[in-house]
Design a protein around this motif. Sequence first.
Motif, PDB file in Angstrom:
ATOM      1  N   GLU A  85       8.370 -41.190  31.947  1.00 49.82           N
ATOM      2  CA  GLU A  85       9.232 -40.131  32.500  1.00 49.82           C
ATOM      3  C   GLU A  85       9.584 -39.118  31.420  1.00 49.82           C
ATOM      4  OE1 GLU A  85      12.532 -42.245  34.213  1.00 49.82           O
ATOM      5  OE2 GLU A  85      11.249 -43.145  35.771  1.00 49.82           O
ATOM      6  N   TRP A  86       9.840 -39.618  30.210  1.00 58.89           N
ATOM      7  CA  TRP A  86      10.183 -38.742  29.090  1.00 58.89           C
ATOM      8  C   TRP A  86       9.015 -37.802  28.783  1.00 58.89           C
ATOM      9  CZ3 TRP A  86       8.932 -38.909  23.584  1.00 58.89           C
ATOM     10  CH2 TRP A  86       9.803 -38.155  22.784  1.00 58.89           C
ATOM     11  N   GLN A  88       6.559 -36.995  30.859  1.00 55.02           N
ATOM     12  CA  GLN A  88       6.374 -36.108  32.014  1.00 55.02           C
ATOM     13  C   GLN A  88       7.289 -34.891  31.912  1.00 55.02           C
ATOM     14  OE1 GLN A  88       4.200 -36.404  34.638  1.00 55.02           O
ATOM     15  NE2 GLN A  88       3.353 -38.263  33.745  1.00 55.02           N
ATOM     16  N   SER A  89       8.514 -35.103  31.408  1.00 56.72           N
ATOM     17  CA  SER A  89       9.463 -33.988  31.314  1.00 56.72           C
ATOM     18  C   SER A  89       8.920 -32.902  30.376  1.00 56.72           C
ATOM     19  CB  SER A  89      10.837 -34.478  30.853  1.00 56.72           C
ATOM     20  OG  SER A  89      10.802 -34.839  29.483  1.00 56.72           O
ATOM     21  N   SER A  92       5.721 -30.804  32.255  1.00 55.64           N
ATOM     22  CA  SER A  92       6.004 -29.683  33.161  1.00 55.64           C
ATOM     23  C   SER A  92       6.481 -28.459  32.377  1.00 55.64           C
ATOM     24  CB  SER A  92       7.013 -30.093  34.231  1.00 55.64           C
ATOM     25  OG  SER A  92       8.177 -30.606  33.628  1.00 55.64           O
ATOM     26  N   VAL A  93       7.289 -28.696  31.328  1.00 50.14           N
ATOM     27  CA  VAL A  93       7.764 -27.579  30.501  1.00 50.14           C
ATOM     28  C   VAL A  93       6.587 -26.897  29.817  1.00 50.14           C
ATOM     29  CG1 VAL A  93       9.109 -26.988  28.441  1.00 50.14           C
ATOM     30  CG2 VAL A  93      10.051 -28.574  30.116  1.00 50.14           C
TER      31      VAL A  93
END
Length: 115
Positions: A85-86, A88-89, A92-93
Motif C-alpha cells: 500500500e505504501w 502504491q501511494s 499514483s503520485v
Amino acid sequence: MSGHNPGMDMALLGALAEPNRMHIVELLRDGPLTVGEIAERLELRQPQASKHLKVLSENGILEVKAEANRRIYKLRPEPFRTLDEWLQSFQSVMEDRFDNLDQYLRELQSKKDKP
C-alpha cells in the motif's frame, strides 16, 4: 491509509534492511521452514539464524509455530500488504507527475513550433 502508525513502517523496513534477514524472508516466500533448514540454506550457525528470526518475529514479519520440538517459521501477509500500500501511494503520485511532465513538454513543443 488513515490512522496507521508511520513508525511501524520504519521498524519494518529496518528489520528487512539487514541482508541475512532479507534472505530469510526470500527463502520463506516459498513456504514455511524450521530454524535448522534456514540456517543450513543460508550457511549460518543456528544461533545466528535464531537471532535474525527473533527480530523478524518481533516486527510481525514472521509467525512461529511450535511442532513437537521444532519451531516452524512462516511469513505473515500483513506487513507485506502495508509495504505494498505504501509503494502504491507513490505509484499514483509518480504517474500523475509523469502525466503532468508529458503535458508540459507537449505545451513547450507546440509553442516552439509556432512561427
